[in-house]
Scaffold this motif. Sequence first.
Motif, PDB file in Angstrom:
ATOM      1  N   VAL A 132       0.276  40.796 -23.788  1.00 20.50           N
ATOM      2  CA  VAL A 132      -1.094  40.556 -22.973  1.00 20.50           C
ATOM      3  C   VAL A 132      -2.210  40.689 -23.912  1.00 20.50           C
ATOM      4  CG1 VAL A 132      -2.241  40.394 -20.898  1.00 20.50           C
ATOM      5  CG2 VAL A 132       0.301  40.661 -20.832  1.00 20.50           C
ATOM      6  N   PRO A 134      -6.311  41.583 -24.695  1.00 21.69           N
ATOM      7  CA  PRO A 134      -7.047  42.487 -23.714  1.00 21.69           C
ATOM      8  C   PRO A 134      -7.827  41.739 -22.751  1.00 21.69           C
ATOM      9  CG  PRO A 134      -7.170  43.028 -26.285  1.00 21.69           C
ATOM     10  CD  PRO A 134      -6.340  41.837 -26.100  1.00 21.69           C
ATOM     11  N   ARG A 137      -5.813  41.096 -19.778  1.00 27.03           N
ATOM     12  CA  ARG A 137      -5.376  42.009 -18.855  1.00 27.03           C
ATOM     13  C   ARG A 137      -5.962  41.719 -17.381  1.00 27.03           C
ATOM     14  NH1 ARG A 137      -5.975  46.351 -23.454  1.00 27.03           N
ATOM     15  NH2 ARG A 137      -4.120  45.611 -24.953  1.00 27.03           N
ATOM     16  N   GLU A 143       1.952  39.197 -17.367  1.00 26.46           N
ATOM     17  CA  GLU A 143       1.996  40.561 -17.360  1.00 26.46           C
ATOM     18  C   GLU A 143       2.911  40.805 -18.525  1.00 26.46           C
ATOM     19  OE1 GLU A 143       2.975  42.878 -14.191  1.00 26.46           O
ATOM     20  OE2 GLU A 143       1.364  42.531 -12.922  1.00 26.46           O
ATOM     21  N   ALA A 165      -1.478  35.656 -23.905  1.00 25.69           N
ATOM     22  CA  ALA A 165      -0.375  36.519 -24.395  1.00 25.69           C
ATOM     23  C   ALA A 165       0.056  35.902 -25.819  1.00 25.69           C
ATOM     24  CB  ALA A 165       0.693  36.756 -23.426  1.00 25.69           C
TER      25      ALA A 165
END
Length: 208
Positions: A132, A134, A137, A143, A165
């Motif tokens: 993922v 930054p 997040r 996830e 991601a």
Amino acid sequence: MGDRVALVDYGAGNLQSVRNALKAVGASVTVTADPDAVRAADRIVLPGVGSFKACSQGLRAVPGMVEALRERVEMGGAPFLGICVGMQLLATRGLEHGETRGLGWIPGEVRLIQPHDPQIKVPHMGWNAVAVMPHARGHQVIEPGEAYFLHSYHFVVEDPHHVAALTDHGEGLVAAVARGNICGLQFHPEKSQAYGLATLARFLEWRP
């Protein structure tokens, strides 16, 4: 009664497997090629298997479907999930078998994977990590984990903030995209066992 999920049938998706996976996590799913059913749905899932060109042509061949998707998702704000080529169709264009128009919801283009290392095989097939970004997040759907991929073309996104991601296949390839109420997965959640089911369950709970 839970949210009504429309699984779009345009002749280019792994419908039964995706339907079964959604039902396994408690979704009330309607497999449909009816634009009015899409307009009435609370959530929309667009699967896709095959080439970008064939999927784009198949989607546009269903009378009123692209317009219904725009109304319900872009204008109406319904949570949307694109899977594999269903994610790639979010792009401005695809370059598989010539140039083909996408939905244009997430600017970018879909290109052939061309690894610098000749040891890296195409298609990218099998289990790989989902890392993922930054800025993504805390996204309610995406996830980190391990997912099942099968693709020869990848989404090159114009705005890096739309990349939720990455996965590594000789280079960083987009594993997921997100913009507002729109989310897309390059991997197949219906083939990704516990991680895939958990991803679909999070989609059902997502309130963008």
